[in-house]
Design an enzyme around this catalytic site. Structure first.
Site, PDB file in Angstrom:
ATOM      1  CB  ALA A 237       7.626 -41.125  17.969  1.00  0.00           C
ATOM      2  CG  HIS A 238       2.937 -42.487  17.431  1.00  0.00           C
ATOM      3  ND1 HIS A 238       3.647 -42.067  16.334  1.00  0.00           N
ATOM      4  CD2 HIS A 238       2.726 -43.811  17.253  1.00  0.00           C
ATOM      5  CE1 HIS A 238       3.840 -43.103  15.529  1.00  0.00           C
ATOM      6  NE2 HIS A 238       3.300 -44.171  16.072  1.00  0.00           N
ATOM      7  N   GLY A 239       3.165 -42.563  21.635  1.00  0.00           N
ATOM      8  CA  GLY A 239       3.131 -43.728  22.507  1.00  0.00           C
ATOM      9  C   GLY A 239       4.410 -43.994  23.276  1.00  0.00           C
ATOM     10  N   GLY A 256       8.292 -44.505  17.973  1.00  0.00           N
ATOM     11  CA  GLY A 256       7.047 -44.816  18.656  1.00  0.00           C
ATOM     12  C   GLY A 256       7.067 -46.060  19.515  1.00  0.00           C
ATOM     13  CB  SER A 257       5.360 -48.267  20.784  1.00  0.00           C
ATOM     14  OG  SER A 257       4.139 -47.835  20.217  1.00  0.00           O
TER      15      SER A 257
END
Length: 283
Positions: A237-239, A256-257
């Site tokens: 996922a993003h980041g 994410g992250s």
């Protein structure tokens, strides 16, 4: 190749007639004359007296079999097997140049010896490194950068501004730089999309499996560090920050992250929630 040459190339100790030749690598039960096989697992020791292979890669302490195959003794037979496949494996020839059906933007830069297959699209300002191979149907977005000696298999989509290092392999159907899944719920229950315009960076010597997706974030970057190997059907996922030499088996999902440190192994179908840190070497 002669067994003498193979032993020298693989750093093995030759036990038998080094003048004999082999032309391919095969499984120990299926191998025949002219084949090289391997017996890294002790359960295959009994096969040394029955295999028809010309030679076998074995651990250093395995006893020879009277009238049996030539033995190539090595510290790590499985590693030697992988290198033997590089020496003797089937190689599909690649022709450099751009197929007539492809579309390459006028300001895109292609390095020396690049191969662009049928129906490839390369966007404005993209840069492709020397000797990289783009198989049919690949889409390279505007301003994307791909390094040297990469292999991008059929129908891969590499979105705008994605940066990919050298010697990266991307298997069929993967998507790199797709939008991260980010929405804000409004008071009426509807969702407002958070634009996902930041960077995705894939470092050197990474392999990305078939139909895997690596998302871009709204801010910052998603980064896969050098030497990491990602199997099929993985979602990053993003980041997300993935360290060096990490292994993700099939159907792993990382939210994410999250930070995944160096040398982590996530086996099949492992799921990791967002904003976590997975420490060095965790399995």
């Amino acid at each position: 190749m002669t067994l003498h040459d193979i032993a020298a190339a693989l750093g093995c100790q030759l036990d038998g007639d080094g003048a004999r030749t082999v032309s391919r690598v095969a499984g120990i039960e299926q191998a025949g004359p002219g084949d090289l096989t391997f017996g890294a697992n002790p359960k295959y020791a009994a096969h040394l007296s029955t295999t028809r292979a010309t030679a076998v890669l074995v651990p250093a302490d395995v006893a020879a079999v009277p009238d049996g195959p030539v033995l190539l003794r090595c510290a790590n037979p499985y590693l030697a097997f992988a290198k033997a496949l590089q020496l003797l494996g089937v190689v599909t020839p690649v022709v450099s140049g751009v197929h007539a059906s492809s579309q390459v933007a006028g300001d895109a830069v292609l390095g020396e010896g690049v191969s662009v297959g049928a129906l490839v699209v390369i966007g404005a300002g993209a840069r492709i490194g020397a000797r990289t191979v783009l198989h049919p149907g690949v889409i390279i977005g505007p301003a994307a950068v791909i390094g040297a000696d990469c292999v991008i298999h059929a129908r891969v989509s590499i979105r705008e501004r994605v940066q990919i290092g050298d010697r990266v392999v991307v298997q069929d159907g993967a998507v790199i730089g797709s939008d991260g899944f980010g929405f804000v719920r409004q008071s009426d229950g509807s969702h407002v999309k958070i634009p996902q315009h930041a960077d995705v960076v894939i470092e050197d010597d990474v392999e990305i499996g078939a139909n895997t997706a690596i998302d871009r974030p709204a801010v910052g970057e998603t980064r896969i560090r050098r030497g990491t190997k990602i199997d099929n059907l993985v979602q990053i996922a993003h980041g997300v920050q993935v360290g060096e030499r990490v292994i993700f088996a099939s159907q792993v999902g990382v939210a994410g992250s999250t930070v995944v440190e160096d040398d982590v192994v996530l086996a099949g179908q492992v799921g990791v929630a967002g904003h976590l840190r997975i420490g060095h070497g965790v399995v």
